[in-house]
Write a protein that holds these residues in place. Structure first.
Motif, PDB file in Angstrom:
ATOM      1  N   GLY A  64      64.854  -7.909  57.012  1.00 24.44           N
ATOM      2  CA  GLY A  64      65.701  -6.780  57.399  1.00 24.44           C
ATOM      3  C   GLY A  64      64.978  -5.459  57.236  1.00 24.44           C
ATOM      4  O   GLY A  64      65.045  -4.586  58.114  1.00 24.44           O
ATOM      5  N   ALA A  65      64.266  -5.299  56.134  1.00 22.92           N
ATOM      6  CA  ALA A  65      63.509  -4.064  55.920  1.00 22.92           C
ATOM      7  C   ALA A  65      62.416  -3.916  56.971  1.00 22.92           C
ATOM      8  O   ALA A  65      62.160  -2.801  57.472  1.00 22.92           O
ATOM      9  CB  ALA A  65      62.903  -4.062  54.525  1.00 22.92           C
ATOM     10  N   GLY A  66      61.789  -5.017  57.319  1.00 23.79           N
ATOM     11  CA  GLY A  66      60.765  -4.961  58.364  1.00 23.79           C
ATOM     12  C   GLY A  66      61.342  -4.564  59.706  1.00 23.79           C
ATOM     13  O   GLY A  66      60.760  -3.745  60.433  1.00 23.79           O
ATOM     14  N   ASN A  67      62.490  -5.124  60.068  1.00 23.45           N
ATOM     15  CA  ASN A  67      63.128  -4.762  61.338  1.00 23.45           C
ATOM     16  C   ASN A  67      63.575  -3.307  61.340  1.00 23.45           C
ATOM     17  O   ASN A  67      63.450  -2.610  62.355  1.00 23.45           O
ATOM     18  CB  ASN A  67      64.329  -5.663  61.613  1.00 23.45           C
ATOM     19  CG  ASN A  67      63.922  -7.058  62.031  1.00 23.45           C
ATOM     20  OD1 ASN A  67      62.809  -7.285  62.482  1.00 23.45           O
ATOM     21  ND2 ASN A  67      64.808  -8.015  61.858  1.00 23.45           N
ATOM     22  N   ALA A  69      62.231  -0.850  59.606  1.00 24.15           N
ATOM     23  CA  ALA A  69      61.030  -0.022  59.705  1.00 24.15           C
ATOM     24  C   ALA A  69      60.473  -0.022  61.123  1.00 24.15           C
ATOM     25  O   ALA A  69      60.069   1.028  61.647  1.00 24.15           O
ATOM     26  CB  ALA A  69      59.973  -0.520  58.725  1.00 24.15           C
ATOM     27  N   ALA A  70      60.465  -1.195  61.756  1.00 26.87           N
ATOM     28  CA  ALA A  70      59.954  -1.269  63.128  1.00 26.87           C
ATOM     29  C   ALA A  70      60.833  -0.460  64.077  1.00 26.87           C
ATOM     30  O   ALA A  70      60.324   0.266  64.944  1.00 26.87           O
ATOM     31  CB  ALA A  70      59.875  -2.718  63.576  1.00 26.87           C
ATOM     32  N   GLY A  71      62.141  -0.582  63.935  1.00 21.29           N
ATOM     33  CA  GLY A  71      63.051   0.174  64.799  1.00 21.29           C
ATOM     34  C   GLY A  71      62.931   1.662  64.580  1.00 21.29           C
ATOM     35  O   GLY A  71      62.929   2.455  65.535  1.00 21.29           O
ATOM     36  N   THR A  72      62.809   2.060  63.321  1.00 21.68           N
ATOM     37  CA  THR A  72      62.667   3.481  63.019  1.00 21.68           C
ATOM     38  C   THR A  72      61.341   4.004  63.552  1.00 21.68           C
ATOM     39  O   THR A  72      61.287   5.100  64.131  1.00 21.68           O
ATOM     40  CB  THR A  72      62.759   3.710  61.495  1.00 21.68           C
ATOM     41  OG1 THR A  72      63.987   3.156  61.024  1.00 21.68           O
ATOM     42  CG2 THR A  72      62.696   5.170  61.144  1.00 21.68           C
ATOM     43  N   GLY A  73      60.278   3.239  63.381  1.00 23.45           N
ATOM     44  CA  GLY A  73      58.966   3.655  63.890  1.00 23.45           C
ATOM     45  C   GLY A  73      58.967   3.803  65.399  1.00 23.45           C
ATOM     46  O   GLY A  73      58.434   4.783  65.950  1.00 23.45           O
ATOM     47  N   LYS A  74      59.584   2.862  66.085  1.00 24.74           N
ATOM     48  CA  LYS A  74      59.651   2.948  67.545  1.00 24.74           C
ATOM     49  C   LYS A  74      60.529   4.123  67.953  1.00 24.74           C
ATOM     50  O   LYS A  74      60.226   4.832  68.920  1.00 24.74           O
ATOM     51  CB  LYS A  74      60.193   1.640  68.134  1.00 24.74           C
ATOM     52  CG  LYS A  74      60.146   1.597  69.654  1.00 24.74           C
ATOM     53  CD  LYS A  74      60.301   0.194  70.144  1.00 24.74           C
ATOM     54  CE  LYS A  74      60.388   0.037  71.639  1.00 24.74           C
ATOM     55  NZ  LYS A  74      60.134   1.115  72.510  1.00 24.74           N
ATOM     56  N   ALA A  96      70.544  -2.873  63.520  1.00 28.53           N
ATOM     57  CA  ALA A  96      71.366  -4.064  63.766  1.00 28.53           C
ATOM     58  C   ALA A  96      70.621  -5.338  63.366  1.00 28.53           C
ATOM     59  O   ALA A  96      71.195  -6.241  62.743  1.00 28.53           O
ATOM     60  CB  ALA A  96      71.776  -4.132  65.231  1.00 28.53           C
ATOM     61  N   SER A  97      69.340  -5.415  63.717  1.00 31.94           N
ATOM     62  CA  SER A  97      68.541  -6.587  63.334  1.00 31.94           C
ATOM     63  C   SER A  97      68.400  -6.683  61.824  1.00 31.94           C
ATOM     64  O   SER A  97      68.451  -7.777  61.247  1.00 31.94           O
ATOM     65  CB  SER A  97      67.152  -6.515  63.967  1.00 31.94           C
ATOM     66  OG  SER A  97      67.244  -6.635  65.366  1.00 31.94           O
ATOM     67  N   ALA A  98      68.239  -5.525  61.190  1.00 32.56           N
ATOM     68  CA  ALA A  98      68.124  -5.515  59.735  1.00 32.56           C
ATOM     69  C   ALA A  98      69.412  -6.031  59.100  1.00 32.56           C
ATOM     70  O   ALA A  98      69.379  -6.869  58.197  1.00 32.56           O
ATOM     71  CB  ALA A  98      67.806  -4.102  59.238  1.00 32.56           C
ATOM     72  N   GLY A  99      70.524  -5.543  59.579  1.00 31.95           N
ATOM     73  CA  GLY A  99      71.808  -5.991  59.039  1.00 31.95           C
ATOM     74  C   GLY A  99      72.033  -7.475  59.234  1.00 31.95           C
ATOM     75  O   GLY A  99      72.529  -8.172  58.342  1.00 31.95           O
ATOM     76  N   LYS A 100      71.653  -7.973  60.409  1.00 33.18           N
ATOM     77  CA  LYS A 100      71.817  -9.406  60.685  1.00 33.18           C
ATOM     78  C   LYS A 100      70.954 -10.238  59.743  1.00 33.18           C
ATOM     79  O   LYS A 100      71.432 -11.214  59.145  1.00 33.18           O
ATOM     80  CB  LYS A 100      71.440  -9.710  62.134  1.00 33.18           C
ATOM     81  CG  LYS A 100      71.483 -11.203  62.479  1.00 33.18           C
ATOM     82  CD  LYS A 100      70.786 -11.520  63.787  1.00 33.18           C
ATOM     83  CE  LYS A 100      69.311 -11.399  63.681  1.00 33.18           C
ATOM     84  NZ  LYS A 100      68.547 -12.592  63.390  1.00 33.18           N
TER      85      LYS A 100
END
Length: 125
Positions: A64-67, A69-74, A96-100
């Motif tokens: 979740g943290a990785g998703n 970070a990736a979403g925020t970076g993008k 949303a991916s992080a939460g899932k």
């Protein structure tokens, strides 16, 4: 001639020694070497279940943290390139991916921990 006779005698005695052994093993008797052993698969211990559940929770949180970070970076990259709509979408997808992933990891982990605690209580009583 003597060597042929000696070789023939040796083969005859070898054959005579093997034949009774084969006839015993082919009979209807079950010996311990012929019986199939069915062993029950050992399950994980109570501590193993709790540890595995904790690991699942940690893996879910890490994914979740990785998703996120990736979403925020993008999203930041989209914002810098003057695409505010795409930036908001990227951040939203990452969240949303992080939460899932956190929810799935927590659910799986909690289930395994509960199973381990149940095994532990059952073992005590």
């Amino acid at each position: 001639m003597k060597t042929k006779l000696g070789l023939l005698t040796l083969l005859l005695f070898s054959f005579a020694a093997v034949v009774p052994v084969q006839s015993q093993s082919s009979s209807g008797q079950n010996t311990s070497s012929q019986q199939t052993v069915h062993t029950k698969k050992k399950g994980r211990s109570a501590g193993g279940d709790v540890g595995s559940g904790s690991g699942d929770i940690g893996k879910g949180a890490a994914k979740g943290a990785g998703n996120l970070a990736a979403g925020t970076g993008k999203g930041v990259a989209d914002l810098v390139t003057l695409h505010p709509g795409a930036a908001a979408t990227s951040v939203g997808k990452g969240g949303a991916s992080a939460g899932k992933n956190v929810a799935v990891g927590t659910a799986k982990g909690t289930g395994k921990i509960a199973k381990g605690v149940g095994k532990g209580i059952k073992h005590i009583f």
